[in-house]
Enzyme design. Structure first.
Site, PDB file in Angstrom:
ATOM      1  N   ASP A  44     -13.074  48.111  -4.790  1.00  0.00           N
ATOM      2  CA  ASP A  44     -12.074  47.329  -5.528  1.00  0.00           C
ATOM      3  C   ASP A  44     -10.712  48.025  -5.552  1.00  0.00           C
ATOM      4  OD1 ASP A  44     -11.070  45.291  -7.044  1.00  0.00           O
ATOM      5  OD2 ASP A  44     -11.943  45.982  -8.923  1.00  0.00           O
TER       6      ASP A  44
ATOM      7  N   ASN B 175     -15.459  35.080  -3.860  1.00  0.00           N
ATOM      8  CA  ASN B 175     -14.239  35.434  -3.120  1.00  0.00           C
ATOM      9  C   ASN B 175     -13.702  34.295  -2.243  1.00  0.00           C
ATOM     10  OD1 ASN B 175     -15.113  38.955  -2.673  1.00  0.00           O
ATOM     11  ND2 ASN B 175     -13.812  37.988  -4.216  1.00  0.00           N
TER      12      ASN B 175
HETATM   13  C1  FPP Z   1     -11.676  43.901  -3.750  1.00  0.00           C
HETATM   14  O1  FPP Z   1     -10.316  44.307  -3.961  1.00  0.00           O
HETATM   15  C2  FPP Z   1     -11.955  43.881  -2.312  1.00  0.00           C
HETATM   16  C3  FPP Z   1     -12.454  42.833  -1.606  1.00  0.00           C
HETATM   17  C4  FPP Z   1     -12.758  41.527  -2.228  1.00  0.00           C
HETATM   18  C5  FPP Z   1     -12.650  42.899  -0.144  1.00  0.00           C
HETATM   19  C6  FPP Z   1     -13.236  44.181   0.374  1.00  0.00           C
HETATM   20  C7  FPP Z   1     -13.119  44.182   1.841  1.00  0.00           C
HETATM   21  C8  FPP Z   1     -12.829  45.257   2.608  1.00  0.00           C
HETATM   22  C9  FPP Z   1     -12.721  46.636   2.079  1.00  0.00           C
HETATM   23  C10 FPP Z   1     -12.573  45.095   4.070  1.00  0.00           C
HETATM   24  C11 FPP Z   1     -13.718  44.720   4.951  1.00  0.00           C
HETATM   25  C12 FPP Z   1     -14.967  45.453   4.740  1.00  0.00           C
HETATM   26  C13 FPP Z   1     -15.699  46.131   5.688  1.00  0.00           C
HETATM   27  C14 FPP Z   1     -17.090  46.543   5.320  1.00  0.00           C
HETATM   28  C15 FPP Z   1     -15.190  46.488   7.024  1.00  0.00           C
HETATM   29  P1  FPP Z   1      -9.282  43.234  -4.558  1.00  0.00           P
HETATM   30  O2  FPP Z   1      -8.719  42.459  -3.432  1.00  0.00           O
HETATM   31  O3  FPP Z   1      -9.965  42.420  -5.611  1.00  0.00           O
HETATM   32  O4  FPP Z   1      -8.214  44.200  -5.189  1.00  0.00           O
HETATM   33  P2  FPP Z   1      -7.351  43.926  -6.496  1.00  0.00           P
HETATM   34  O5  FPP Z   1      -8.333  43.838  -7.642  1.00  0.00           O
HETATM   35  O6  FPP Z   1      -6.496  45.151  -6.599  1.00  0.00           O
HETATM   36  O7  FPP Z   1      -6.582  42.675  -6.266  1.00  0.00           O
END
Ligand code: FPP
Length: 247
Positions: A27, A75
Site C-alpha cells: 500500500d 480495485n
Molecule cells: C495499493 O496502493 C496498491 C495497489 C492497489 C496495487 C499494487 C500493485 C503493484 C505494486 C504493481 C503490480 C504488482 C506486481 C506483483 C508486479 P494505493 O494505490 O492504494 O496507494 P494509496 O493508498 O497511496 O493511494
C-alpha cells in the site's frame, strides 16, 4: 554545520527462526506518486520494482512463502487507466518471471478469481503457475482480483455443492477441511502480515488465514519499502510471544 543523521539501527534477525510465511499489503503507491507530482501509475511502477526486490530477497534468505496483495476485488472501481497500468505491470513481471524461472525456482501461485482478467494475462498466470508447480524454492502467491470475504463465500458454495453431491458431510466439517476449499489450500497460514503506508486495517486481505498472524505496520510507503524494512518487520515478529490462545 551539517546535521548528523541518525542511522536506523540494524535490525537483529535470527535467520534460523524466520517466519514461514509473510504476507504483505503493498500500500501507498498513490501517495508516493503524489508526493513527487507524478501520476498514480508511476507509483504502481515503483511499487512493482519494490515487489521484485523484496520477492528476490525473500527467496535469498530462504523464506518459504510470500503472499502479496496486488489487486483486490474492490480495485476495479479505480479509473480504467490505473487498472490497466496495474495489469500491464503484472504482465511485464510474469513475462520476466517465465524467463528466470528455471534459475530462480520460485513457485508462483495466484489467489483470486482470474476469470475477469484479459485472456492474455490469465493465460500468463496459468502458465507461470503450471511451469513452477513442482519447484521447491520460495512460493510467491499473488492475490489478484482477490477479496477475503469473496474467497470464503466461494469456499462455502463449493463445500455446499460437495455436500449436495454426497462428497462431503456438513456434520463433520473441520477448519482444516474448510481451508482446503480456499485459494490458499495447502499453504500454511501467514505468520506475519505487513502493511506499509500507515493504514491500520486488513482491507479484506486473508481474513481467514490471518486469524493468528502477527501484524506489523509502518508509515513507510510501499515504493520506499526496503530489505532493511523487511528485516525490521521480521525482528519485531521474532520479539513477539505467540501463544495461539494458550498461556
Ligand atoms: C495499493 O496502493 C496498491 C495497489 C492497489 C496495487 C499494487 C500493485 C503493484 C505494486 C504493481 C503490480 C504488482 C506486481 C506483483 C508486479 P494505493 O494505490 O492504494 O496507494 P494509496 O493508498 O497511496 O493511494
Amino acid at each position: 554545520m551539517a546535521l548528523l543523521q541518525k542511522k536506523p539501527e540494524q535490525p537483529q534477525v535470527d535467520f534460523s527462526r524466520l517466519p514461514r510465511h509473510i504476507a504483505i499489503i503493498m500500500d501507498g503507491n498513490g501517495r508516493w506518486a503524489r508526493q513527487r507530482g507524478l501520476p498514480r501509475t508511476a507509483g504502481h511502477a515503483a511499487g512493482a520494482e519494490t515487489f521484485r526486490t523484496i520477492a528476490t530477497y525473500c527467496k535469498d534468505i530462504g523464506l518459504e512463502y510470500l503472499t502479496v496483495y496486488a489487486f483486490s476485488t474492490e480495485n476495479w472501481k479505480r479509473p480504467a487507466e490505473e487498472v490497466s497500468a496495474i495489469m500491464g505491470l503484472l504482465k511485464k513481471y510474469l513475462l520476466e518471471a517465465i524467463d528466470r524461472m528455471e534459475r530462480d525456482r520460485v513457485k508462483m501461485a495466484f489467489f483470486g478469481d482470474l476469470s475477469p482478467l484479459a485472456p492474455e494475462l490469465r493465460a500468463l498466470c496459468q502458465r507461470t503457475a503450471e511451469i513452477s508447480r513442482h519447484y521447491d524454492g520460495c512460493q510467491v502467491n499473488i492475490c489478484l482480483n482477490y477479496g477475503g470475504r469473496d474467497e470464503i463465500v466461494r469456499a462455502a458454495r463449493a463445500f455446499a455443492l460437495d455436500c449436495m453431491e454426497g462428497r462431503a458431510d456438513p456434520n463433520h466439517l473441520t477448519q482444516e477441511q474448510f481451508g482446503g476449499y480456499l485459494y490458499s489450500a495447502g499453504v500454511p497460514d501467514p505468520d506475519l502480515v505487513i502493511r506499509p503506508s500507515g493504514e491500520l486495517r486488513l482491507s479484506n486481505f486473508l481474513p481467514w488465514q490471518s486469524a493468528y498472524a502477527e501484524f506489523y505496520f509502518t508509515d513507510v510507503l510501499w515504493p520506499d519499502f526496503t530489505k532493511g524494512e523487511l528485516l525490521r518487520a521480521i525482528a519485531a515478529y521474532q520479539g513477539r510471544s505467540r501463544r495461539f490462545g494458550g498461556v
